[in-house]
Scaffold this active site. Structure first.
Site, mmCIF file in Angstrom:
data_model
loop_
_atom_site.group_PDB
_atom_site.id
_atom_site.type_symbol
_atom_site.label_atom_id
_atom_site.label_comp_id
_atom_site.label_asym_id
_atom_site.label_seq_id
_atom_site.Cartn_x
_atom_site.Cartn_y
_atom_site.Cartn_z
ATOM 1 N N ARG A 56 -13.730 -2.295 -13.508
ATOM 2 C CA ARG A 56 -14.261 -2.619 -12.521
ATOM 3 C C ARG A 56 -13.333 -3.508 -11.668
ATOM 4 O O ARG A 56 -13.082 -3.395 -10.507
ATOM 5 C CB ARG A 56 -15.490 -3.440 -12.326
ATOM 6 C CG ARG A 56 -16.122 -4.190 -11.284
ATOM 7 C CD ARG A 56 -17.656 -4.467 -11.258
ATOM 8 N NE ARG A 56 -18.055 -4.805 -12.602
ATOM 9 C CZ ARG A 56 -17.634 -5.942 -12.971
ATOM 10 N NH1 ARG A 56 -17.377 -7.030 -12.374
ATOM 11 N NH2 ARG A 56 -18.410 -6.360 -14.017
ATOM 12 N N ASP B 94 -11.985 0.959 12.294
ATOM 13 C CA ASP B 94 -12.350 2.277 11.605
ATOM 14 C C ASP B 94 -11.355 3.382 11.896
ATOM 15 O O ASP B 94 -11.498 4.001 13.073
ATOM 16 C CB ASP B 94 -13.756 2.597 11.596
ATOM 17 C CG ASP B 94 -14.348 3.815 10.881
ATOM 18 O OD1 ASP B 94 -13.406 4.586 10.350
ATOM 19 O OD2 ASP B 94 -15.401 4.260 10.548
ATOM 20 N N TYR C 111 -20.193 5.227 13.895
ATOM 21 C CA TYR C 111 -20.578 6.510 12.715
ATOM 22 C C TYR C 111 -21.961 5.969 12.467
ATOM 23 O O TYR C 111 -22.268 4.689 12.259
ATOM 24 C CB TYR C 111 -19.740 6.355 11.581
ATOM 25 C CG TYR C 111 -20.455 7.074 10.432
ATOM 26 C CD1 TYR C 111 -20.584 8.471 10.642
ATOM 27 C CD2 TYR C 111 -20.803 6.358 9.317
ATOM 28 C CE1 TYR C 111 -21.334 9.136 9.752
ATOM 29 C CE2 TYR C 111 -21.254 7.139 8.240
ATOM 30 C CZ TYR C 111 -21.574 8.357 8.375
ATOM 31 O OH TYR C 111 -22.241 9.244 7.519
ATOM 32 N N LYS D 157 -12.511 11.739 4.159
ATOM 33 C CA LYS D 157 -11.921 12.508 5.215
ATOM 34 C C LYS D 157 -10.384 12.984 5.121
ATOM 35 O O LYS D 157 -10.146 13.413 3.843
ATOM 36 C CB LYS D 157 -12.196 11.841 6.485
ATOM 37 C CG LYS D 157 -13.533 11.423 6.416
ATOM 38 C CD LYS D 157 -14.864 12.392 6.331
ATOM 39 C CE LYS D 157 -16.144 11.543 6.655
ATOM 40 N NZ LYS D 157 -17.343 12.027 5.772
HETATM 41 C C1 LIG Z 1 -15.905 7.347 11.057
HETATM 42 C C2 LIG Z 1 -16.497 7.162 9.844
HETATM 43 N N1 LIG Z 1 -16.564 6.077 9.194
HETATM 44 C C3 LIG Z 1 -17.125 5.846 7.863
HETATM 45 C C4 LIG Z 1 -17.846 6.992 7.304
HETATM 46 C C5 LIG Z 1 -18.691 6.606 6.135
HETATM 47 O O1 LIG Z 1 -17.780 7.209 5.072
HETATM 48 P P1 LIG Z 1 -18.480 7.866 3.684
HETATM 49 O O2 LIG Z 1 -19.408 8.953 3.945
HETATM 50 O O3 LIG Z 1 -17.326 8.007 2.848
HETATM 51 O O4 LIG Z 1 -19.308 6.934 3.128
HETATM 52 C C6 LIG Z 1 -17.915 8.114 7.954
HETATM 53 C C7 LIG Z 1 -18.290 9.490 7.466
HETATM 54 O O5 LIG Z 1 -18.466 10.472 7.965
HETATM 55 C C8 LIG Z 1 -17.072 8.504 9.078
HETATM 56 O O6 LIG Z 1 -17.236 9.630 9.667
#
Ligand SMILES: Cc1ncc(COP(=O)(O)O)c(C=O)c1O
Length: 380
Positions: free
Chosen positions: A46, A170, A98, A195
């Site tokens: 961890r 992000d 998001y 992604k």
């Molecule tokens: C721009 C963006 N940020 C954060 C996330 C969250 O990521 P996760 O699904 O890996 O938890 C996503 C998920 O689609 C996203 O598109």
């Protein structure tokens, strides 16, 4: 080392005990101590694991950061950045973020006493107007989902720092290949490595990278304290994905540009949104602050949900699914999928009409993708 070389080599020296050129999957919970109170390089997975360290170092290197930390999901990474917020603290965020990030802000952190203001990310002045003495963090997503609005990172970084706050970006939509916000003034960058970073739609993960020693210590403390760490297999898959990030992103983008140009000319398409099109209102900003325009293309049909249903049913190569960033092309209907939790009024305000479709363009043969869209548009 340059980007493609770093993607293959950074953090990935041959294994010292066997000479293996690939970082092994260290599928172990614990590591032996050399003596009393003297752990070897690692103690407990961890707190740290060698496969994870390789991924963290590689990601940090690609984002031109000194420090990288990885998490079990993108949301766990967002949570880790938010973890230093205390009751009374204020966050300014772009309004188009998001949905999961918005849910974390509004349904987890707001009830704990953190307040949020949402601004039009395309107007740097809007950030200045929203700043308060209690603003600790500015959160941006650029380009934003699904209408691909951009934030001027340099301008917003300047405003953030004038007010003594930190800027978090992000960077999931661009990947480090097309954009490195730390070099433009951001203090911390977050990724859903689910992604483009991993790239093959087979692993959920997240990352935080920074050059700020204190922020790193805070987030690292939280990573170990809360424990939302990725397992070694997931780290290994992401590391393997990263090796081809540069070639994948180039192909993703070439396909996306061709598809955007095709859609823009199609008589059934009302509007095509892609930062690589000169018609995009922030095309110049995209050229200035990004090294490429990404592979998300959004377009609108005039006929509403019924027409969208006919289109997605006719698609043969594009898969009708949420998410983005994998090698396969996906079509998504934001109004009923990624943005379904918004009310009809909120969607209308955000510009997400019933006829809006978002494509995550993959790396298949672009002729197959265009043929698929052409036949589906004919039949809708
Ligand atoms: C721009 C963006 N940020 C954060 C996330 C969250 O990521 P996760 O699904 O890996 O938890 C996503 C998920 O689609 C996203 O598109």
């Amino acid at each position: 080392m340059r980007f493609s070389t770093k993607a293959i080599r950074a953090g990935q020296s041959p294994d010292p005990s066997t000479g293996s050129i690939i970082v092994p999957v260290y599928q172990t919970v614990n590591f032996i101590f050399d003596d009393v109170a003297r752990p070897h390089a690692f103690e407990y997975s961890r707190s740290g694991n060698p496969t994870r360290t390789a991924l963290e170092q590689c990601l940090a290197s690609l984002e031109e950061a000194r420090f990288g930390l990885t998490f079990s999901s993108g949301m766990a990474a967002v949570d880790a950045v938010l973890s230093f917020m205390r009751p009374g603290d204020h966050v300014v965020s772009t309004e188009h973020i998001y949905g999961g990030t918005l849910r974390l802000f509004e349904q987890v952190y707001r009830p704990r006493g953190v307040s949020f203001a949402y601004v039009d990310g395309t107007r740097p002045q809007a950030f200045a107007e929203a700043m308060r003495r209690s603003t600790k963090l500015v959160w941006i997503e650029t380009p934003a989902n699904p209408l691909l609005q951009l934030v001027d990172v340099r301008a917003v970084a300047q405003i953030t720092h004038q007010h003594g706050a930190r800027l978090a970006a992000d960077n999931t939509f661009s990947s480090p290949y097309f954009q490195r916000p730390l070099t433009q003034g951001a203090d911390v960058v977050m990724h859903s490595t689910t992604k483009y970073v991993s790239g093959h739609s087979d692993v959920i993960g997240g990352a935080v990278v920074t050059n700020d020693d204190r922020l790193y210590e805070e987030v690292k403390f939280y990573q170990n304290a809360a424990g939302a760490v990725p397992g070694p297999w997931d780290c290994w898959l992401s590391l393997r994905g990263l090796k081809t990030l540069a070639v994948r992103m180039r192909q993703h983008e070439a396909n996306a540009q061709a598809i955007a140009e095709f859609l823009q000319k199609h008589p059934k398409v009302q509007e095509t949104i892609y930062p690589g099109l000169p018609s995009h209102p922030q095309h110049e900003l995209a050229r200035m602050q990004m090294d490429g325009f990404g592979a998300i293309v959004t377009f609108r049909l005039g006929g509403g949900v019924e027409q969208v249903r006919r289109l997605v049913k006719a698609l043969k190569v594009f898969l009708f699914a949420e998410s983005l960033g994998g090698v396969e092309s996906l079509a998504c209907h934001p109004a009923t999928m990624s943005h379904a939790t918004l009310t009809a009024e909120e969607r209308q305000k955000a510009g997400i009409t019933d006829g809006t479709i978002r494509l995550s363009v993959g790396i298949e043969d672009v002729a197959d993708l265009i043929e698929d869209l052409e036949q589906a548009l004919q039949s809708c």
